[in-house]
Design a protein around this motif. Sequence first.
Motif, PDB file in Angstrom:
ATOM      1  N   ARG A 294       0.839  -1.197   0.000  1.00 40.03           N
ATOM      2  CA  ARG A 294       0.000   0.000   0.000  1.00 40.03           C
ATOM      3  C   ARG A 294       0.881   1.257   0.000  1.00 40.03           C
ATOM      4  O   ARG A 294       0.608   2.225  -0.712  1.00 40.03           O
ATOM      5  CB  ARG A 294      -0.919  -0.015   1.231  1.00 40.03           C
ATOM      6  CG  ARG A 294      -2.187   0.754   1.039  1.00 40.03           C
ATOM      7  CD  ARG A 294      -3.316   0.328   1.979  1.00 40.03           C
ATOM      8  NE  ARG A 294      -2.869  -0.298   3.200  1.00 40.03           N
ATOM      9  CZ  ARG A 294      -3.261  -1.502   3.611  1.00 40.03           C
ATOM     10  NH1 ARG A 294      -4.096  -2.226   2.897  1.00 40.03           N
ATOM     11  NH2 ARG A 294      -2.819  -2.001   4.748  1.00 40.03           N
ATOM     12  N   ALA A 295       1.956   1.218   0.783  1.00 37.71           N
ATOM     13  CA  ALA A 295       2.856   2.373   0.859  1.00 37.71           C
ATOM     14  C   ALA A 295       3.551   2.610  -0.487  1.00 37.71           C
ATOM     15  O   ALA A 295       3.709   3.759  -0.915  1.00 37.71           O
ATOM     16  CB  ALA A 295       3.878   2.165   1.979  1.00 37.71           C
ATOM     17  N   VAL A 296       3.965   1.525  -1.166  1.00 36.24           N
ATOM     18  CA  VAL A 296       4.623   1.666  -2.473  1.00 36.24           C
ATOM     19  C   VAL A 296       3.629   2.201  -3.507  1.00 36.24           C
ATOM     20  O   VAL A 296       3.934   3.128  -4.268  1.00 36.24           O
ATOM     21  CB  VAL A 296       5.222   0.312  -2.946  1.00 36.24           C
ATOM     22  CG1 VAL A 296       5.709   0.408  -4.395  1.00 36.24           C
ATOM     23  CG2 VAL A 296       6.371  -0.116  -2.034  1.00 36.24           C
ATOM     24  N   ASP A 297       2.423   1.634  -3.510  1.00 38.05           N
ATOM     25  CA  ASP A 297       1.382   2.065  -4.449  1.00 38.05           C
ATOM     26  C   ASP A 297       1.096   3.562  -4.280  1.00 38.05           C
ATOM     27  O   ASP A 297       1.022   4.319  -5.255  1.00 38.05           O
ATOM     28  CB  ASP A 297       0.112   1.241  -4.190  1.00 38.05           C
ATOM     29  CG  ASP A 297      -1.008   1.587  -5.154  1.00 38.05           C
ATOM     30  OD1 ASP A 297      -0.942   1.146  -6.311  1.00 38.05           O
ATOM     31  OD2 ASP A 297      -1.942   2.314  -4.756  1.00 38.05           O
ATOM     32  N   GLN A 298       0.984   3.984  -3.023  1.00 37.79           N
ATOM     33  CA  GLN A 298       0.693   5.389  -2.716  1.00 37.79           C
ATOM     34  C   GLN A 298       1.819   6.302  -3.207  1.00 37.79           C
ATOM     35  O   GLN A 298       1.583   7.340  -3.807  1.00 37.79           O
ATOM     36  CB  GLN A 298       0.532   5.506  -1.202  1.00 37.79           C
ATOM     37  CG  GLN A 298      -0.217   6.730  -0.746  1.00 37.79           C
ATOM     38  CD  GLN A 298      -0.340   6.749   0.786  1.00 37.79           C
ATOM     39  OE1 GLN A 298      -0.418   5.686   1.423  1.00 37.79           O
ATOM     40  NE2 GLN A 298      -0.341   7.922   1.367  1.00 37.79           N
ATOM     41  N   LYS A 299       3.067   5.866  -2.942  1.00 37.26           N
ATOM     42  CA  LYS A 299       4.230   6.658  -3.354  1.00 37.26           C
ATOM     43  C   LYS A 299       4.282   6.768  -4.882  1.00 37.26           C
ATOM     44  O   LYS A 299       4.566   7.835  -5.429  1.00 37.26           O
ATOM     45  CB  LYS A 299       5.491   5.984  -2.798  1.00 37.26           C
ATOM     46  CG  LYS A 299       6.772   6.729  -2.940  1.00 37.26           C
ATOM     47  CD  LYS A 299       6.906   7.934  -2.045  1.00 37.26           C
ATOM     48  CE  LYS A 299       7.451   7.592  -0.663  1.00 37.26           C
ATOM     49  NZ  LYS A 299       7.672   8.812   0.144  1.00 37.26           N
ATOM     50  N   MET A 300       3.992   5.648  -5.597  1.00 38.41           N
ATOM     51  CA  MET A 300       3.993   5.698  -7.063  1.00 38.41           C
ATOM     52  C   MET A 300       2.950   6.695  -7.572  1.00 38.41           C
ATOM     53  O   MET A 300       3.222   7.476  -8.488  1.00 38.41           O
ATOM     54  CB  MET A 300       3.717   4.309  -7.666  1.00 38.41           C
ATOM     55  CG  MET A 300       4.920   3.394  -7.616  1.00 38.41           C
ATOM     56  SD  MET A 300       4.618   1.751  -8.348  1.00 38.41           S
ATOM     57  CE  MET A 300       4.719   2.129 -10.114  1.00 38.41           C
ATOM     58  N   ARG A 301       1.766   6.677  -6.962  1.00 38.93           N
ATOM     59  CA  ARG A 301       0.707   7.592  -7.412  1.00 38.93           C
ATOM     60  C   ARG A 301       1.055   9.051  -7.113  1.00 38.93           C
ATOM     61  O   ARG A 301       0.752   9.947  -7.907  1.00 38.93           O
ATOM     62  CB  ARG A 301      -0.641   7.197  -6.786  1.00 38.93           C
ATOM     63  CG  ARG A 301      -1.166   5.891  -7.376  1.00 38.93           C
ATOM     64  CD  ARG A 301      -2.434   5.365  -6.741  1.00 38.93           C
ATOM     65  NE  ARG A 301      -2.590   3.954  -7.031  1.00 38.93           N
ATOM     66  CZ  ARG A 301      -3.093   3.460  -8.169  1.00 38.93           C
ATOM     67  NH1 ARG A 301      -3.521   4.266  -9.109  1.00 38.93           N
ATOM     68  NH2 ARG A 301      -3.165   2.155  -8.370  1.00 38.93           N
ATOM     69  N   GLU A 302       1.714   9.272  -5.984  1.00 39.90           N
ATOM     70  CA  GLU A 302       2.185  10.622  -5.639  1.00 39.90           C
ATOM     71  C   GLU A 302       3.156  11.143  -6.701  1.00 39.90           C
ATOM     72  O   GLU A 302       3.030  12.270  -7.180  1.00 39.90           O
ATOM     73  CB  GLU A 302       2.986  10.561  -4.333  1.00 39.90           C
ATOM     74  CG  GLU A 302       2.294  11.041  -3.079  1.00 39.90           C
ATOM     75  CD  GLU A 302       3.199  10.761  -1.874  1.00 39.90           C
ATOM     76  OE1 GLU A 302       2.747   9.973  -1.011  1.00 39.90           O
ATOM     77  OE2 GLU A 302       4.343  11.278  -1.819  1.00 39.90           O
ATOM     78  N   ILE A 303       4.158  10.286  -7.033  1.00 38.17           N
ATOM     79  CA  ILE A 303       5.193  10.702  -7.991  1.00 38.17           C
ATOM     80  C   ILE A 303       4.579  10.892  -9.381  1.00 38.17           C
ATOM     81  O   ILE A 303       4.907  11.835 -10.098  1.00 38.17           O
ATOM     82  CB  ILE A 303       6.361   9.683  -7.999  1.00 38.17           C
ATOM     83  CG1 ILE A 303       7.062   9.709  -6.625  1.00 38.17           C
ATOM     84  CG2 ILE A 303       7.366   9.990  -9.108  1.00 38.17           C
ATOM     85  CD1 ILE A 303       8.136   8.657  -6.444  1.00 38.17           C
ATOM     86  N   LYS A 304       3.647  10.020  -9.749  1.00 40.09           N
ATOM     87  CA  LYS A 304       2.962  10.134 -11.050  1.00 40.09           C
ATOM     88  C   LYS A 304       2.169  11.437 -11.139  1.00 40.09           C
ATOM     89  O   LYS A 304       2.126  12.066 -12.202  1.00 40.09           O
ATOM     90  CB  LYS A 304       2.033   8.932 -11.249  1.00 40.09           C
ATOM     91  CG  LYS A 304       1.263   8.921 -12.545  1.00 40.09           C
ATOM     92  CD  LYS A 304       2.148   8.609 -13.747  1.00 40.09           C
ATOM     93  CE  LYS A 304       1.319   8.478 -15.028  1.00 40.09           C
ATOM     94  NZ  LYS A 304       2.156   8.108 -16.179  1.00 40.09           N
TER      95      LYS A 304
END
Lengths: 85, 85
Positions: free
Chosen positions: B35-45
Amino acid sequence: MSEGKERQRTTVSIYGQQYTVVGEDEPEHVQNVARAVDQKMREIKSINPYLDTTRLAVLTAINVMDDQLKQQALTEKERLEKDED
Amino acid sequence: MSEGKERQRTTVSIYGQQYTVVGEDEPEHVQNVARAVDQKMREIKSINPYLDTTRLAVLTAINVMDDQLKQQALTEKERLEKDED
């Protein structure tokens, strides 16, 4: 923490691709981070040779996040134990 | 640390793709990491909408590794300061 620091552009190479990182960190720190990511990707690739680069990169992010969350939990535990002294 | 622990398979979803993580960690921990990785990817995107998924994943790994190395340095600094007391 960002007063007086200038944004710098640092170009790093990870897994054969160039990335430009923009931020307030020293180029030396950015290079260390990039080297650690590159090394972790190559480690994971050697264990899972059939991974494509996207899945390899996501698994690398999972791996590093896992280390980070475990380390946070450990640091928190140490703090609580210290408080009990 | 691994005595008596069984290897478990946990399937997680990150950025619309399924990943199976094999290891001794509890599925709940693996889900938190994902969940933390998914969230970080969406933030950067959201900041860099034109990134392809591979570059997005590598930049996510850079971001998390950066956090980790900074946190390690901070924890080390705190330990040294405690030792000086």
